[in-house]
Design a protein around this motif. Sequence first.
Motif, PDB file in Angstrom:
ATOM      1  N   ASP A  54       0.842  -1.198   0.000  1.00  0.00           N
ATOM      2  CA  ASP A  54       0.000   0.000   0.000  1.00  0.00           C
ATOM      3  C   ASP A  54       0.882   1.255   0.000  1.00  0.00           C
ATOM      4  O   ASP A  54       0.999   1.956  -0.984  1.00  0.00           O
ATOM      5  CB  ASP A  54      -0.930  -0.023   1.213  1.00  0.00           C
ATOM      6  CG  ASP A  54      -2.057   0.984   1.072  1.00  0.00           C
ATOM      7  OD1 ASP A  54      -2.239   1.507  -0.037  1.00  0.00           O
ATOM      8  OD2 ASP A  54      -2.756   1.232   2.065  1.00  0.00           O
ATOM      9  N   ASP A  55       1.527   1.540   1.099  1.00  0.00           N
ATOM     10  CA  ASP A  55       2.421   2.694   1.221  1.00  0.00           C
ATOM     11  C   ASP A  55       3.633   2.272   2.042  1.00  0.00           C
ATOM     12  O   ASP A  55       3.591   1.292   2.792  1.00  0.00           O
ATOM     13  CB  ASP A  55       1.733   3.875   1.911  1.00  0.00           C
ATOM     14  CG  ASP A  55       0.659   4.513   1.039  1.00  0.00           C
ATOM     15  OD1 ASP A  55       0.982   4.898  -0.089  1.00  0.00           O
ATOM     16  OD2 ASP A  55      -0.490   4.612   1.504  1.00  0.00           O
ATOM     17  N   ALA A  56       4.691   3.044   1.930  1.00  0.00           N
ATOM     18  CA  ALA A  56       5.884   2.808   2.734  1.00  0.00           C
ATOM     19  C   ALA A  56       6.512   4.155   3.048  1.00  0.00           C
ATOM     20  O   ALA A  56       6.263   5.151   2.356  1.00  0.00           O
ATOM     21  CB  ALA A  56       6.870   1.906   2.009  1.00  0.00           C
ATOM     22  N   ARG A  57       7.325   4.163   4.098  1.00  0.00           N
ATOM     23  CA  ARG A  57       8.017   5.400   4.447  1.00  0.00           C
ATOM     24  C   ARG A  57       9.343   5.055   5.112  1.00  0.00           C
ATOM     25  O   ARG A  57       9.474   4.056   5.816  1.00  0.00           O
ATOM     26  CB  ARG A  57       7.160   6.317   5.331  1.00  0.00           C
ATOM     27  CG  ARG A  57       7.046   5.958   6.803  1.00  0.00           C
ATOM     28  CD  ARG A  57       6.194   4.765   7.116  1.00  0.00           C
ATOM     29  NE  ARG A  57       4.869   4.887   6.542  1.00  0.00           N
ATOM     30  CZ  ARG A  57       4.091   3.853   6.340  1.00  0.00           C
ATOM     31  NH1 ARG A  57       4.501   2.627   6.644  1.00  0.00           N
ATOM     32  NH2 ARG A  57       2.900   3.992   5.823  1.00  0.00           N
ATOM     33  N   MET A  58      10.331   5.887   4.823  1.00  0.00           N
ATOM     34  CA  MET A  58      11.647   5.760   5.433  1.00  0.00           C
ATOM     35  C   MET A  58      12.101   7.144   5.856  1.00  0.00           C
ATOM     36  O   MET A  58      12.055   8.088   5.059  1.00  0.00           O
ATOM     37  CB  MET A  58      12.669   5.175   4.455  1.00  0.00           C
ATOM     38  CG  MET A  58      12.324   3.770   3.985  1.00  0.00           C
ATOM     39  SD  MET A  58      11.363   3.771   2.478  1.00  0.00           S
ATOM     40  CE  MET A  58      12.665   3.902   1.275  1.00  0.00           C
ATOM     41  N   ASN A  59      12.497   7.291   7.100  1.00  0.00           N
ATOM     42  CA  ASN A  59      13.066   8.554   7.539  1.00  0.00           C
ATOM     43  C   ASN A  59      14.171   8.293   8.543  1.00  0.00           C
ATOM     44  O   ASN A  59      14.190   7.272   9.225  1.00  0.00           O
ATOM     45  CB  ASN A  59      11.998   9.497   8.114  1.00  0.00           C
ATOM     46  CG  ASN A  59      11.212   8.867   9.243  1.00  0.00           C
ATOM     47  OD1 ASN A  59      11.746   8.547  10.297  1.00  0.00           O
ATOM     48  ND2 ASN A  59       9.902   8.671   9.027  1.00  0.00           N
ATOM     49  N   GLY A  60      15.103   9.214   8.587  1.00  0.00           N
ATOM     50  CA  GLY A  60      16.236   8.997   9.467  1.00  0.00           C
ATOM     51  C   GLY A  60      17.139  10.204   9.541  1.00  0.00           C
ATOM     52  O   GLY A  60      16.798  11.308   9.095  1.00  0.00           O
ATOM     53  N   LEU A  61      18.320   9.980  10.094  1.00  0.00           N
ATOM     54  CA  LEU A  61      19.289  11.041  10.368  1.00  0.00           C
ATOM     55  C   LEU A  61      20.666  10.586   9.905  1.00  0.00           C
ATOM     56  O   LEU A  61      21.075   9.449  10.169  1.00  0.00           O
ATOM     57  CB  LEU A  61      19.314  11.349  11.865  1.00  0.00           C
ATOM     58  CG  LEU A  61      20.252  12.465  12.342  1.00  0.00           C
ATOM     59  CD1 LEU A  61      19.721  13.824  11.883  1.00  0.00           C
ATOM     60  CD2 LEU A  61      20.380  12.442  13.862  1.00  0.00           C
ATOM     61  N   GLU A  62      21.384  11.466   9.216  1.00  0.00           N
ATOM     62  CA  GLU A  62      22.760  11.221   8.809  1.00  0.00           C
ATOM     63  C   GLU A  62      23.667  12.263   9.435  1.00  0.00           C
ATOM     64  O   GLU A  62      23.391  13.463   9.353  1.00  0.00           O
ATOM     65  CB  GLU A  62      22.902  11.288   7.283  1.00  0.00           C
ATOM     66  CG  GLU A  62      22.240  10.135   6.550  1.00  0.00           C
ATOM     67  CD  GLU A  62      22.293  10.300   5.046  1.00  0.00           C
ATOM     68  OE1 GLU A  62      22.167   9.280   4.354  1.00  0.00           O
ATOM     69  OE2 GLU A  62      22.446  11.444   4.574  1.00  0.00           O
ATOM     70  N   ILE A  63      24.750  11.809  10.027  1.00  0.00           N
ATOM     71  CA  ILE A  63      25.738  12.703  10.631  1.00  0.00           C
ATOM     72  C   ILE A  63      27.101  12.356  10.041  1.00  0.00           C
ATOM     73  O   ILE A  63      27.515  11.194  10.062  1.00  0.00           O
ATOM     74  CB  ILE A  63      25.781  12.572  12.161  1.00  0.00           C
ATOM     75  CG1 ILE A  63      24.407  12.869  12.770  1.00  0.00           C
ATOM     76  CG2 ILE A  63      26.830  13.507  12.757  1.00  0.00           C
ATOM     77  CD1 ILE A  63      24.332  12.636  14.265  1.00  0.00           C
ATOM     78  N   VAL A  64      27.786  13.360   9.503  1.00  0.00           N
ATOM     79  CA  VAL A  64      29.127  13.175   8.966  1.00  0.00           C
ATOM     80  C   VAL A  64      30.047  14.200   9.614  1.00  0.00           C
ATOM     81  O   VAL A  64      29.754  15.405   9.610  1.00  0.00           O
ATOM     82  CB  VAL A  64      29.156  13.336   7.432  1.00  0.00           C
ATOM     83  CG1 VAL A  64      30.570  13.121   6.909  1.00  0.00           C
ATOM     84  CG2 VAL A  64      28.188  12.366   6.766  1.00  0.00           C
ATOM     85  N   PHE A  65      31.157  13.719  10.168  1.00  0.00           N
ATOM     86  CA  PHE A  65      32.103  14.588  10.868  1.00  0.00           C
ATOM     87  C   PHE A  65      33.513  14.270  10.400  1.00  0.00           C
ATOM     88  O   PHE A  65      33.888  13.103  10.257  1.00  0.00           O
ATOM     89  CB  PHE A  65      32.015  14.356  12.384  1.00  0.00           C
ATOM     90  CG  PHE A  65      33.192  14.907  13.159  1.00  0.00           C
ATOM     91  CD1 PHE A  65      33.221  16.238  13.545  1.00  0.00           C
ATOM     92  CD2 PHE A  65      34.270  14.097  13.496  1.00  0.00           C
ATOM     93  CE1 PHE A  65      34.301  16.743  14.242  1.00  0.00           C
ATOM     94  CE2 PHE A  65      35.349  14.589  14.208  1.00  0.00           C
ATOM     95  CZ  PHE A  65      35.367  15.922  14.581  1.00  0.00           C
ATOM     96  N   SER A  66      34.300  15.306  10.139  1.00  0.00           N
ATOM     97  CA  SER A  66      35.715  15.116   9.856  1.00  0.00           C
ATOM     98  C   SER A  66      36.493  16.309  10.389  1.00  0.00           C
ATOM     99  O   SER A  66      35.989  17.443  10.417  1.00  0.00           O
ATOM    100  CB  SER A  66      35.969  14.947   8.355  1.00  0.00           C
ATOM    101  OG  SER A  66      35.637  16.122   7.653  1.00  0.00           O
ATOM    102  N   SER A  67      37.713  16.043  10.835  1.00  0.00           N
ATOM    103  CA  SER A  67      38.542  17.107  11.387  1.00  0.00           C
ATOM    104  C   SER A  67      40.004  16.705  11.304  1.00  0.00           C
ATOM    105  O   SER A  67      40.366  15.581  11.655  1.00  0.00           O
ATOM    106  CB  SER A  67      38.168  17.382  12.845  1.00  0.00           C
ATOM    107  OG  SER A  67      39.066  18.322  13.428  1.00  0.00           O
ATOM    108  N   ASN A  68      40.803  17.623  10.811  1.00  0.00           N
ATOM    109  CA  ASN A  68      42.255  17.460  10.874  1.00  0.00           C
ATOM    110  C   ASN A  68      42.724  18.201  12.120  1.00  0.00           C
ATOM    111  O   ASN A  68      43.037  19.389  12.080  1.00  0.00           O
ATOM    112  CB  ASN A  68      42.914  18.023   9.615  1.00  0.00           C
ATOM    113  CG  ASN A  68      44.409  17.810   9.586  1.00  0.00           C
ATOM    114  OD1 ASN A  68      44.991  17.236  10.507  1.00  0.00           O
ATOM    115  ND2 ASN A  68      45.049  18.274   8.526  1.00  0.00           N
TER     116      ASN A  68
END
Length: 707
Positions: free
Chosen positions: A530-544
Amino acid sequence: MNKKIFSGLFALSFAGISLSAQETVVRSYDLKEVVVTATRMQLPLSAVPQKIEIIDKQKILSVPNENVADLLKRTTNLDIIQYPGASASVGMRGFPPSAHNRNYTLVLVDGKPAGTTNLSSIPSDFVQRIEVVKGPYSVLYGSDAMGGVINIVTRKPDHHQTGSASINAGNFGQTNINGYASGSISDKSCLLLGFSRKVQEKDYRIGSKNLLSINETGKKILDEQSYGSMMTNTGYSINQFTGGLNYRWDKVWSADAAVDFVASNDIETPGNYWHSYGLSKKDFNKHNASLDIKREVDHDALLCSLYSSKYDENNHNNSTDEAFIDSKEKIGQYGIKINDLHSWNNISLISGMDVDVFDVSSQRFSDKITPINPYRPDHSNLATSVFVQGSYQGDDFFVNAGLRYNYTRFTLEADKFLGNDKKSTGYSNLNPSVGIKYFIFPMLNIHASAGNAFYVPDAYKTAGMYQVGKKQYRGNENLKAETSTSFDIGLNIFRNDILDLDVTCFHAFYNNKIIYDYSHNDYITYKNADDARMNGLEIVFSSNIARMFHAGYNLKLYASVTHLFNDNFDEVAVDAENNKSILTKDMLYVRKTTGNFSITYDNRKGFITCLNARYIGNRLENDWLTGGEIRPDITSDDYYAKGGYRASDKILQHPAHLIFDYSAFCNLGTHARMGISVANLFDENYTEKDGYNMPGRSIMGHVSYLF
């Protein structure tokens, strides 16, 4: 872990700190200035609102990898189905990977269709960088770009005389030799030629331990007897030939031609750890060819691209010398892409037309000459599209917006074995897309994007008929095309090389998802949810962090995490009295959480060492294997009974794993480079697909010479 291995690694690390060289063989680049070719607008990364991750050459060389599948899973967050025997496919942001049909993530090589979703068939030796575009991008590339786009950018010919040769060797009888040469052949042209050969002569050993705590069900799924044992029938050899030619007539007209050919023979396939599907082998040949003709004047660039790709795979009935080919499949993709890019100061507009043909033919045999029903009928897609996209680049404000109209003609050929008639169906789609990036401060920006995408059903789901074990599968000719509407919004903090932090929330509404239909007693088929849903969170970190102290070396920290809050779909259930209800079920083959972490030390005098970790969270899969002598200890109490499933559905929740890799390289003078890499450093026993335990610890030595 063996003390001798640790001693060797640390000895190499400390020795490299004192090594010096006049220049490094591997050069670093400011990723914010990288031009993203996947946008088709040649925009710098800093001006693109969509979420894009760049895997550059330095990162490629810092993780153990034999092919693009190995490379992607160790450097970015995604879901993967991977088998021994050179077979792998990926999914992103909750769109699951699929090993048996086209994928929801579009794979490109230099902006053209790769001709296969099997990323293990694409060696990584001549990959210059990879652009991973997350979210829908059908506005520029059409079908199959629901989860995102992976654009593999290969090495190009150069007028400077350059080249390299390298040899790698390690346990399991692994060797990899590769080399290339590039340079001018006239004032107007330059040429590149390359070759690589990868061989694993022995079967690999499965990992012997788990770093994370695993419950009793998880141990039963992996099979406690598999720890430290051999995965029989896993040897392979793969050869790659690549070439490129650039010719420039004058300051206006130029042409680029490229060819790539990958060939393999007798790739062994184990048929899972217990060999319940039998020991066998396969061959595949893959070629890609393209011709780009460009006209560039002032603020206008016209590009006409012709491309062709072909992937042929032959599967044998067993692994002996007397084996015969019991199934074969040919996948062809070719087309023409024409677009014109025009710029007015800070405004750019691209418009164009694509004509893409996707053609598949399949055969099966009961002996060397007797044909039987194929897994799916012969079929083809003819997609004709027109698109337009504009981009505005201000001082602190960037926006792009576009629209694509696509008409796909899907033709299913008649097959006497499957009993289906010839049938043609038309699919029409209008796909808008928009993205915005705004710099609140020079080091702080907010970005957002939205768009929709579509996916034409695969032929084996509409008219196929095949059997796996005792299970019979049939297609459903009434399947609808899948569609999705996605959007994301994120915050990015960036200051030179000292800090780069991005936090992005995403949400996708997914319609007509194709799922299994178990309502028939004697076979399994497919239907639209019938229907579907996807939700979420992405975190990307970089440091010299070394830059904070103005140190004479680099110490880079990197971490990226993707977590899904929801990844489920609604299925219409019918009981014995024909009453309908809606069941909300968790998505299969999708991990709730994935992560990549690394620390890289570069003394800027020719020595680089990197420790990389990959976290793969729990995932759900159908249990196709339990029964008889295979995992007899698994009972109904071990099955997943949450997320809309009951024990009778026989769903297994696979455990989470943490896999470490290590590498150390040093330059010897200005041309030579040597090093060591260790894949699966702590010998983790894990799977990317149920029953197919992946290799344990693997150590490779590397020597290369740049000229």
